[in-house]
Design a protein around this motif. Structure first.
Motif, mmCIF file in Angstrom:
data_model
loop_
_atom_site.group_PDB
_atom_site.id
_atom_site.type_symbol
_atom_site.label_atom_id
_atom_site.label_comp_id
_atom_site.label_asym_id
_atom_site.label_seq_id
_atom_site.Cartn_x
_atom_site.Cartn_y
_atom_site.Cartn_z
ATOM 1 N N SER A 60 -2.584 -8.451 1.170
ATOM 2 C CA SER A 60 -3.501 -8.442 0.032
ATOM 3 C C SER A 60 -2.897 -9.162 -1.149
ATOM 4 O O SER A 60 -3.608 -9.516 -2.084
ATOM 5 C CB SER A 60 -3.803 -7.007 -0.376
ATOM 6 N N ALA A 61 -1.577 -9.325 -1.129
ATOM 7 C CA ALA A 61 -0.880 -10.025 -2.202
ATOM 8 C C ALA A 61 0.601 -10.100 -1.857
ATOM 9 O O ALA A 61 1.102 -9.281 -1.091
ATOM 10 C CB ALA A 61 -1.056 -9.304 -3.539
ATOM 11 N N VAL A 62 1.264 -11.116 -2.404
ATOM 12 C CA VAL A 62 2.727 -11.159 -2.363
ATOM 13 C C VAL A 62 3.181 -11.503 -3.774
ATOM 14 O O VAL A 62 2.741 -12.511 -4.347
ATOM 15 C CB VAL A 62 3.274 -12.216 -1.382
ATOM 16 N N ASP A 101 -5.367 -13.788 4.272
ATOM 17 C CA ASP A 101 -5.574 -13.080 3.013
ATOM 18 C C ASP A 101 -6.518 -11.907 3.239
ATOM 19 O O ASP A 101 -7.579 -12.055 3.847
ATOM 20 C CB ASP A 101 -6.154 -14.045 1.969
ATOM 21 N N ALA A 102 -6.129 -10.752 2.719
ATOM 22 C CA ALA A 102 -6.929 -9.538 2.901
ATOM 23 C C ALA A 102 -7.151 -8.886 1.546
ATOM 24 O O ALA A 102 -6.901 -9.501 0.505
ATOM 25 C CB ALA A 102 -6.216 -8.584 3.846
ATOM 26 N N THR A 103 -7.633 -7.684 1.558
ATOM 27 C CA THR A 103 -7.724 -6.862 0.353
ATOM 28 C C THR A 103 -7.149 -5.503 0.735
ATOM 29 O O THR A 103 -7.248 -5.087 1.906
ATOM 30 C CB THR A 103 -9.183 -6.787 -0.153
ATOM 31 N N CYS A 104 -6.480 -4.843 -0.202
ATOM 32 C CA CYS A 104 -5.698 -3.647 0.149
ATOM 33 C C CYS A 104 -6.419 -2.698 1.111
ATOM 34 O O CYS A 104 -5.874 -2.343 2.158
ATOM 35 C CB CYS A 104 -5.269 -2.888 -1.107
ATOM 36 N N PRO A 105 -7.651 -2.257 0.775
ATOM 37 C CA PRO A 105 -8.268 -1.264 1.671
ATOM 38 C C PRO A 105 -8.565 -1.820 3.066
ATOM 39 O O PRO A 105 -8.702 -1.034 4.008
ATOM 40 C CB PRO A 105 -9.560 -0.875 0.936
ATOM 41 N N THR A 133 -17.402 -12.438 -0.371
ATOM 42 C CA THR A 133 -16.094 -12.902 -0.846
ATOM 43 C C THR A 133 -15.571 -14.010 0.070
ATOM 44 O O THR A 133 -15.946 -14.106 1.246
ATOM 45 C CB THR A 133 -15.048 -11.766 -0.845
ATOM 46 N N VAL A 183 -12.517 -13.941 0.819
ATOM 47 C CA VAL A 183 -11.601 -13.186 1.674
ATOM 48 C C VAL A 183 -12.257 -13.022 3.040
ATOM 49 O O VAL A 183 -11.694 -13.412 4.081
ATOM 50 C CB VAL A 183 -11.288 -11.800 1.057
ATOM 51 N N VAL A 223 -6.427 -15.603 -5.978
ATOM 52 C CA VAL A 223 -5.707 -16.173 -4.832
ATOM 53 C C VAL A 223 -5.015 -17.492 -5.160
ATOM 54 O O VAL A 223 -3.825 -17.648 -4.880
ATOM 55 C CB VAL A 223 -6.668 -16.311 -3.628
ATOM 56 N N ARG A 239 -0.510 -21.064 -6.188
ATOM 57 C CA ARG A 239 -0.854 -19.833 -5.484
ATOM 58 C C ARG A 239 -0.548 -18.641 -6.377
ATOM 59 O O ARG A 239 0.525 -18.544 -6.971
ATOM 60 C CB ARG A 239 -0.049 -19.739 -4.196
ATOM 61 N N PRO A 241 -0.689 -14.184 -6.556
ATOM 62 C CA PRO A 241 -0.294 -13.198 -5.530
ATOM 63 C C PRO A 241 -1.339 -12.955 -4.434
ATOM 64 O O PRO A 241 -1.014 -12.976 -3.251
ATOM 65 C CB PRO A 241 -0.051 -11.936 -6.365
ATOM 66 N N GLY A 242 -2.589 -12.739 -4.800
ATOM 67 C CA GLY A 242 -3.597 -12.433 -3.795
ATOM 68 C C GLY A 242 -4.650 -11.498 -4.382
ATOM 69 O O GLY A 242 -4.556 -11.092 -5.537
ATOM 70 N N SER A 243 -5.619 -11.154 -3.567
ATOM 71 C CA SER A 243 -6.802 -10.444 -4.062
ATOM 72 C C SER A 243 -6.560 -8.968 -4.368
ATOM 73 O O SER A 243 -7.421 -8.305 -4.938
ATOM 74 C CB SER A 243 -7.940 -10.568 -3.045
ATOM 75 N N PHE A 244 -5.409 -8.435 -3.943
ATOM 76 C CA PHE A 244 -5.162 -6.993 -4.098
ATOM 77 C C PHE A 244 -6.410 -6.215 -3.660
ATOM 78 O O PHE A 244 -7.020 -6.566 -2.645
ATOM 79 C CB PHE A 244 -4.777 -6.653 -5.544
ATOM 80 N N GLY A 245 -6.808 -5.202 -4.435
ATOM 81 C CA GLY A 245 -7.963 -4.394 -4.034
ATOM 82 C C GLY A 245 -9.287 -4.888 -4.587
ATOM 83 O O GLY A 245 -10.317 -4.225 -4.420
ATOM 84 N N ALA A 279 -11.534 -7.094 -3.864
ATOM 85 C CA ALA A 279 -12.673 -7.355 -2.979
ATOM 86 C C ALA A 279 -13.378 -6.062 -2.572
ATOM 87 O O ALA A 279 -14.430 -6.086 -1.939
ATOM 88 C CB ALA A 279 -12.216 -8.114 -1.736
ATOM 89 N N SER A 333 -12.309 -14.045 -4.837
ATOM 90 C CA SER A 333 -11.685 -12.784 -4.406
ATOM 91 C C SER A 333 -12.711 -11.670 -4.458
ATOM 92 O O SER A 333 -12.760 -10.801 -3.588
ATOM 93 C CB SER A 333 -10.506 -12.422 -5.316
#
Lengths: 266, 275, 266, 275
Positions: free
Chosen positions: A68-70, A94-98, A122, A124, B114, B125, B127-131, B133, B162
């Motif tokens: 979900s992130a780095v 690429d994902a999302t936490c849940p 999305t 994603v 993203v 880049r 980090p990313g979409s986290f939660g 979405a 995202s």
């Protein structure tokens, strides 16, 4: 060295699950993984990655990152990850936490998928051909729902305060560690110490215990999460994270940093 | 900032005028008014401060209790089911408000966490979409908060969605963007159009400046309101109790706030001398 | 009396979730529920029911039972339940344990359903028009999968050893109690005692704590699970369960038993 | 049984011949051979004893460790995630064997735990399906165990299928019935036919008796084998270590076993006197 032997249990091409930076990262396993573990790893970050993931990528061990992130949190972006993305050196899921949690949950339950809300519309979702969307069968038409298939890691690795001599591990309220172990085929745990007292002996400790059934290997690694912190034990070393972030901005800087670390550990 | 400028925590709160950051915090507290539970990221001190001020104001006014979860914090996080609990909690409708930043935010309320440029080989880049979405769909009052107000951040169209600002009819959605707050202005989001409408401009900025710094079109009155700074009583609460609470979780940020206030106080005195 | 006030929070027609006999049954709430709670209840047993469920049925409070089983364990079948089934006095939603958990999980996640294996070809599934079966969208055709919709109880009631003054409740390793509270709109907990020490203060206790966010009402009811036991506190009174089982074999016997109990509690 | 007949727990194990129940326990241990993890219901002392004996034999023979979970027990249950963990564990493939009883069991291996007569207004209602509708599909070695061997229990066709013995092609299934054990005989289940095949008859019974007591048809040799009782060494292990372990969780049942053994011993002495 025990940790090197454990790293050898991670074969080339393995799907390897690693926890979020505050949950208990087995930083102690990072160098052993780089030097004795398999290549072309498929990393699953639960649900996000940090220093360990960045180091494995920088060392060229990683083929695919599912996350979900780095990031390095307060210390900024993850330099090796960002560089590898820019260079196309790694594949991305690429994902999302849940959704990461949903994939592990499906594996935990032996279910073919987990349904989750959100995601519709999305990019994603648009970039995850391994996911599906169906119309909610309980609705009257329409109502698209995303389905996430099981994530079954070949190996899960994390760090905890304590294990007992029966192989039980205390995870406290970091229940994502249990989810990782339930889902994984092989679970490796490093701990600060071994307790002579069985963790399941009292209800208080049992409540936060991952049973030995789900734990394949345990090794002692004091301060094994450093420079990350370990809940209830020690805080993170943010200065060290920043030092890494600055050094790893270039491939040469990363290499020098890692060489220095190997020296420190030798 | 030198620590010599810092007011000791136990001194009576300064009566200097509100700093820009204090006005941001006060604005956030206003956006949160009426909620029962807000979740804040571990590295989001301004939203956290706004939530703490909202909680203190609710208590002062006898309104229902406001709960605040600071994610990733051991002390101010009452979750006991791992990192999935935040999302479950949102799915249950137990989280009323949340903050999202974004490398890019566009005029339809789409958020990109993203990267810039074509995906997946992003030039820059993040980090990313986290939660996002998920939470953008399930938290009723999402506040978009990004201090940087520039055409680089506030774009016409994000490079990667995202989380989308609005969804097609028939898509299950109980949440979405409520407002966009930057260091320059406050916008309301209208899901019907969809788009942003300028609510107010922070003191020291004007509409042409906002237009120039914004990469998307938005609705605005010809003479937009000025974002109100906190009244004296609220400012005292912010500089007293809230700053104390903030110091526990965000000590460095609390020091910065104190330093800024001291600086504003010094400036005020200086100006008074020159009058 | 406090428990009567809490019983009044259960309206007529409510969906009421109650835990399995060893997890922490709030037996203390049974008589208050019979005398002050609503009628026509829809009971959800998580995942099976026992004495409390049988008493509520015997007292005519129940319209529908959703359960994987109802029994008195060692003391035998549940007499009022069995009689009500024979007489057609209650409606049934026969389930299987993991399907009850799956329904609560869907509610916990705000998901439209949970997929689960098993069930295909059973009369359990055949008698649940509220469930669905789809072909696994990740398969190549065929592979039927049962989908369980959310179970959202209006009220969940259970009993625990201890709560703190902030409204947190210690559930230890009985995590089905957390699942009930996550899923329910209103959660009522009776406890043996209130602790002055915040449960979230130490990682040890926090690991087994249900946060106050999910707990609406707490009342002290010492020995509140009797004649069932409470883990870590006291064992079950099997003789009393057998005495009930014998008495409740007839409607008159049940009435006499309940009258005697009311007398004891007055 | 009078407690005067009971051998004290610390006395050397009796050398009396195996009782019928001890042969059942030994038979179960044999059915479990090679498993890593077996789950047993809290009120199933004979399966639990069989599992304990299996564990002791594996240890004696240097075979891989056998884990035993006794559901509902606080002491002998290592689950820490509530009552859902058993089912999750089975779904993960971490449970190799489980026991199911049944108000009715039919010749196709279908199990009915719900009631006799038309559903839902069953004439005789049993507790319900418990986890059978899931575990029968996911546990590779399900042992049907019911002491009563009568046409009332072993029926031609169950009135309600809590869990089916076999599934149509294309249905996901990693588990199912392996064997049926009663107080009279042991059957293997053949999912191919599908149906039961008599493996052996317990000492003291014969084929015509078994046929008369069984409501479904089954395959059998003309002269079926006799269920072997435990050898002396295994019997000593059962009466020693296993009985000790059993006493912790099932004290009443352990007492019954001891009394039966003592009775068998007394009978043996008496017969010896009369020879």
């Amino acid at each position: 060295m025990e940790l090197n032997r454990l790293a050898e249990l991670v074969p080339t091409g393995a799907c390897l699950a690693l926890p979020v930076d505050y949950a208990g990262v087995s930083m102690a396993m990072t160098l052993p993984l780089i030097r004795h573990g398999g290549d072309d790893l498929h990393l699953v970050c639960v649900p996000t990655g940090g220093l360990q993931v960045d180091m494995l990528i920088g060392a060229g061990k990683v083929r695919l990152v599912e996350t979900s992130a780095v990031s390095l949190g307060e210390a900024g972006g993850a330099p090796c990850f960002n560089r590898a993305v820019r260079d196309g050196a790694i594949d991305l899921r690429d994902a999302t936490c849940p959704a990461i949690h949903a994939g592990l949950l499906a594996a935990q339950k032996g279910a073919p998928f987990t349904a989750m809300r959100g995601l519709i519309g999305t990019d994603v979702l648009a970039n995850r051909p391994d996911w599906r969307v169906i119309d909610n069968p309980f609705g009257t038409g329409g109502d698209p729902v995303a389905l996430i298939p099981p994530i079954v890691p070949d190996v899960a690795i994390f760090h905890c305060p304590v294990a007992d001599r029966l192989g039980n591990v205390w995870i406290g309220r970091r229940r994502e560690l249990a989810a990782m172990a339930y889902a994984a085929k092989l679970t490796i745990v490093t701990v600060e110490r071994i307790s002579d007292r069985p963790l399941l002996e009292t209800e208080e400790m049992a409540a936060g215990t991952l049973p030995a059934l789900y734990v394949d290997e345990i090794a002692v690694a004091p301060k094994g999460a450093r420079p990350y912190g370990l809940w209830g034990e020690y805080g993170p070393d943010t200065a060290e994270l920043k030092r890494y972030a600055a050094a790893a901005r270039s491939t040469e800087g990363f290499a020098d940093y890692m060489t220095a670390i190997v020296g420190e550990m030798a | 900032m030198s620590s010599a400028l810092t007011t000791p925590p136990d001194a009576p709160p300064s009566t200097a005028p509100a700093t820009p950051r204090e006005t941001l915090i006060y604005t956030i507290a206003g956006l949160l008014r009426g909620i029962r539970h807000v979740a804040v990221g571990a590295s989001s001190p301004i939203p956290a401060a706004g939530a703490m001020l909202c909680r203190a104001l609710a208590e002062r006014d006898g309104d229902p209790r406001v709960r605040l979860s600071i994610l990733g914090s051991v002390q101010h996080n009452f979750f006991t089911n791992g990192s999935v609990e935040l999302f479950d909690c949102a799915g249950q409708g137990r989280i009323d408000a949340f903050f999202l930043g974004g490398g890019q935010i566009d005029g339809r309320g789409n958020v990109n966490l993203v990267g810039a440029g074509p995906y997946p080989q992003s030039k820059v880049r993040w980090p990313g979409s986290f939660g996002s979405a998920y939470l953008y769909f399930t938290v009723p009052r999402v506040i978009l908060f990004r201090e940087e107000h520039s055409p680089r951040v506030l774009v016409d169209k994000v490079d990667f969605i995202s989380a989308p600002g609005v969804s097609e009819e028939g898509v299950y959605r109980t949440g979405g963007p409520k407002a966009l707050l930057t260091s320059m202005a406050l916008f309301d989001f209208d899901p019907g159009r969809p788009g942003f409408r300028l609510r107010s401009i922070h003191p020291g900025h004007d509409l042409s400046e906002v237009r120039a710094a914004t990469g998307f079109t938005f609705q605005a009155d010809d003479s937009p309101a000025v974002t109100p700074p906190p009244d004296a009583e609220t400012l005292a609460l912010l500089r007293g109790r809230v700053l104390g609470e903030l110091s526990e979780t965000y000590p460095a940020f609390a020091d910065t706030l104190r330093a800024e206030t001291a600086e504003a106080g010094a400036l005020q005195k200086e100006e008074a001398l020159h009058k």
